[in-house]
Design an enzyme around this catalytic site. Structure first.
Site, short mmCIF file in Angstrom:
data_model
loop_
_atom_site.label_atom_id
_atom_site.label_comp_id
_atom_site.label_asym_id
_atom_site.label_seq_id
_atom_site.Cartn_x
_atom_site.Cartn_y
_atom_site.Cartn_z
N SER A 1 11.24 5.94 0.63
CA SER A 1 11.38 4.68 -0.19
C SER A 1 12.81 4.28 -0.51
CB SER A 1 10.68 5.10 -1.46
OG SER A 1 9.32 5.26 -1.54
N SER B 1 3.38 5.24 6.64
CA SER B 1 4.81 5.15 5.69
C SER B 1 4.19 4.29 4.44
CB SER B 1 5.78 4.86 6.37
OG SER B 1 5.95 3.57 7.16
N ASN C 1 1.62 5.83 2.46
CA ASN C 1 1.60 6.85 1.64
C ASN C 1 3.14 7.41 1.26
OD1 ASN C 1 -1.04 8.05 2.17
ND2 ASN C 1 -0.35 7.97 4.33
N TYR C 2 3.97 6.76 1.70
CA TYR C 2 5.44 7.03 1.29
C TYR C 2 6.31 6.06 0.76
CZ TYR C 2 4.88 11.44 4.25
OH TYR C 2 4.39 12.39 4.62
N LEU C 3 6.08 4.87 0.96
CA LEU C 3 6.87 3.79 0.37
C LEU C 3 6.16 3.36 -1.05
CD1 LEU C 3 7.22 1.82 3.62
CD2 LEU C 3 8.60 3.30 2.65
#
Length: 694
Positions: free
Chosen positions: A523, A648, A651-653
């Site tokens: 992030s 991403s 799930n990640y940002l």
DNA sequence: CCGCACACTTAGCAGTTTAGAT
DNA sequence: ATCTAAACTGCTAAGTGTGCGG
């Protein structure tokens, strides 16, 4: 029964409003594109062999450059500081500390304490429930629901035996199988074209399991997979699928209708009196297990599920779903400390599988939100934590040293934690804590750099992680120490595992585990990259999207999210370049025409000539616009060859970073998030303005 | 401590649909 | 109208991390 197929949501409206002017973006000569800073874009080489950038998350780069070059400068020790400064450097930061505070507070306290419980809103209609606006009522995190009602799972359609004229052959002779063995045979036949069927493990496992469902006679007869001929069966299914594709509009409409009806009936549940969408209400159909990578169990039979295999979870006082007639559920339970509605145990690996809610549901959304809050929390603690592990690199205690190095990797390279796995049960893959000596090579010097660690291992899903990273001298020294007197197959961190690592992390910050670093680094990288790559001057939506994709790509590279290069990639690329060249020629030509129209007009100053001249000029402008769009597309495509952005993004940002960016630069959110994603991130879209800071 | 069961998140791929180019 | 690539969805495997019992 073809009945079950996709019912996909509405495609995102592709707003086609590329307007406005842009500036550079790329060289008009079709040369590799340069970013605003003139930094040249990497060119990929060897297909699957590529290096990952040394992925220093704390070090914002212009482009998600992949190659090794650069990067010497920071043989670390300083990179932490840099990163901290970097964050500030945009002076854009709108003192959102306070804002964060507010949001955090809202969230935490809301969730936590006894803010007035809003009336339980009945979810009468389609009106989407804005759960994020509601004060949280349950302080108790372990209670997931008070009321849960659903219709149970949808079973896979029953097996339809092959028509009489479709023949499986053994040893050249037609052989009719009993339904059990026949069904399993068709599973294989359907995969005949697939690579799997060339693998020994796959064939052995399949054959073994297939024989288990054969009758005694069948078993006695069929002894050798090599003598089996599935071709006619495979052709039959190919034909069926062609047929399906060729159905009339009406038939397809009809099927769609039926699917929607199915979703309407089984695809939703009542969760605390809100109608919530279920993620996967269909049970997994039987088939052959397709493990990823070199999975020892590939090809084994995944059995058909019966109600007797299935556990139902719902409220006691709800309409309990009925099993199909003549059947019973394995169990009906009423456990409100879990979020699943249905579970079963899959027979190949013995793992539990679940039916749970869609990501747009409150229970999933809140969890996701919480995840990003934890990651933001790490942002404020990470400096201290880094100091800690720097110090620990020299600890006299081996375990502490190993922990420090592992943490250094996890933080710097966004490696996964690396739980240990039972060996022989699945593909041999590793993460940080389970790295073995054979997975790294130490180079005192390599390509101009000192203290380089060369990683080469298979991670989750057997995706290769290959990276050459300059590390701190102390890290390097420690690694050599850890590897002393060990074989390649020995654990690099023999005193460490994920559980001790996480325990330690938890003592540093509430909720901190190894994976939080991945979220945090992903992030923060997005945020930094967006700041760096977005050119405020360039208002063209296409080029802004390119910037976004590049920022996204930097994260994907950091997290090693790869994909197989699309089929025919180089041909596709070639075609695109042809198009670009054609466009360029067109422009040349059009420019000529402008010239002559201009001189025409000079000679004869009539209105008609003037118009003509104007039009010619406009045409050039239009063509140039098109050219740039093409070039941007080509660049994006090339850069994205083997990079998967979706993982991403999903799930990640922290979606609030993206939403804020969209608002700030007036890019419609639907350009970066499709329907599903907007749905999942509705909370973020609703609550954030352009000042949000991760 | 450990080994294991369990719940839940993260992951790439395949198949389908849609949009865009010709 | 037809073809092709991109977009999107569904699917399900493969991770992470917690908690429990010995």
């Amino acid at each position: 029964m073809e009945g079950v197929s996709s019912h996909n949501g509405i495609a995102s409206p592709s707003h086609n409003k590329e307007h406005k002017k842009r500036k550079y973006v790329l060289g008009p000569d079709g040369k590799p594109l340069k970013g605003p800073d003139g930094h040249r874009i990497r060119v990929k080489q060897e297909p699957r062999e590529q290096e990952i950038s040394s992925g220093d998350a704390h070090h914002t780069k212009k482009h998600p450059k992949v190659k090794t070059e650069k990067r010497h400068s920071d043989v670390d020790s300083t990179h932490r500081n840099k990163s901290v400064k970097k964050e500030k450097h945009g002076e854009k930061r709108k003192h959102s500390e306070s804002e964060n505070g507010v949001k955090d507070k809202k969230k935490k306290t809301d969730r936590g304490d006894a803010s007035p419980t809003k009336k339980v809103k009945k979810e009468e209609t389609q009106e989407k429930w804005k759960w994020w606006e509601e004060a949280g009522q349950d302080k108790d995190n372990t209670i997931k629901w008070k009321f849960l009602e659903h219709k149970g799972p949808v079973f896979a359609p029953p097996y339809e035996p092959l028509p009489d004229h479709v023949h499986f052959k053994y040893d050249g002779k037609v052989m009719r199988l009993q339904p059990e063995a026949e069904e399993v045979m068709t599973f294989y036949a359907k995969m005949l074209e697939h690579d799997y069927t060339t693998k020994e493990d796959f064939n052995r496992n399949f054959f073994g399991d297939w024989r288990k469902v054969m009758t005694a006679e069948e078993k006695a007869h069929i002894k050798d997979l090599g003598k089996c001929n599935f071709v006619a069966v495979a052709d039959y299914f190919k034909m069926k699928s062609e047929e399906r594709k060729a159905r009339s509009k009406e038939e397809k409409q009809m099927e769609k209708k039926n699917n929607e009806a199915l979703i309407e009936e089984y695809g939703f549940c009542d969760w605390d009196h809100h109608k919530e969408k279920i993620g996967n209400f269909k049970l997994e159909p039987p088939g052959l297990f397709r493990g990823r990578g070199n999975h020892p169990k590939m090809g084994k039979l995944k059995k058909r599920l019966n109600p007797e295999d299935v556990i139902i979870n719902c409220s006691k006082n709800s309409q309990i779903p009925k099993p199909p007639s003549g059947h019973k559920w394995k169990e009906v339970r009423h456990d409100n400390t879990v979020t699943w509605l249905v579970s079963w145990t899959e027979n190949v690996q013995g793992q539990n599988k679940y039916i749970m809610l869609n990501p747009n549901s409150r229970v999933k959304g809140e969890k996701d939100w919480q995840k990003y809050e934890t990651a933001r929390n790490l942002k404020s603690k990470v400096g201290k934590i880094r100091e800690n592990y720097m110090r620990d690199l020299k600890s006299t205690e081996m375990m502490v040293r190993q922990r420090a190095v592992a943490l250094y990797f996890i933080d710097k390279l966004a490696l996964r934690a690396g739980n240990e796995k039972e060996d022989g049960e699945s593909a041999d893959t590793v993460g940080c804590c389970s790295l073995r000596c054979e997975h790294i090579k130490l180079h005192k010097h390599l390509d101009d750099k000192d203290f380089v660690v060369e990683f080469d291992f298979l991670g989750k899903d057997s995706i290769r992680y290959y990276n050459k990273v300059p590390v701190l001298k102390q890290v390097f020294k420690n690694l050599s120490l850890f590897m002393e007197d060990k074989e390649g197959g020995d654990d690099l961190f023999d005193r460490l595992n994920t559980s001790t690592l996480n325990k330690y992390l938890n003592s540093l910050m509430d909720g901190l585990t190894a994976k939080v670093f991945r979220t945090y680094n992903a992030s923060i990288t997005l945020q930094n990259q967006l700041l760096e790559l977005t050119d405020p001057e360039d208002e063209n939506v296409a080029s802004r999207l390119l910037s976004y994709n590049r920022a996204n790509r930097a994260v994907a590279i950091l997290c090693n999210h790869q994909r197989a290069a699309p089929k025919n990639f180089s041909e596709q690329m070639g075609r695109m370049n042809d198009k670009i060249r054609k466009k360029q020629d067109e422009i040349q030509d059009a420019k000529q025409q402008v010239k002559s129209a201009k001189s025409d007009y000079k000679h004869m100053k009539t209105e008609g000539k003037r118009k003509l001249y104007e039009n010619k000029k406009k045409r050039v402008a239009r063509l140039q616009e098109q050219l740039i769009k093409l070039e941007v597309q080509a660049t994006d495509k090339e850069e994205n060859k083997e990079i998967a952005l979706g993982t991403s993004k999903l799930n990640y940002l922290d979606p609030r970073i993206t939403v804020a960016w969209c608002k700030k630069y007036e890019v419609p959110v639907e350009k970066v998030y499709n329907k599903t994603q907007r749905d999942k991130f509705a909370w973020a879209i609703a609550m954030v303005d352009e000042t949000y800071e991760f």
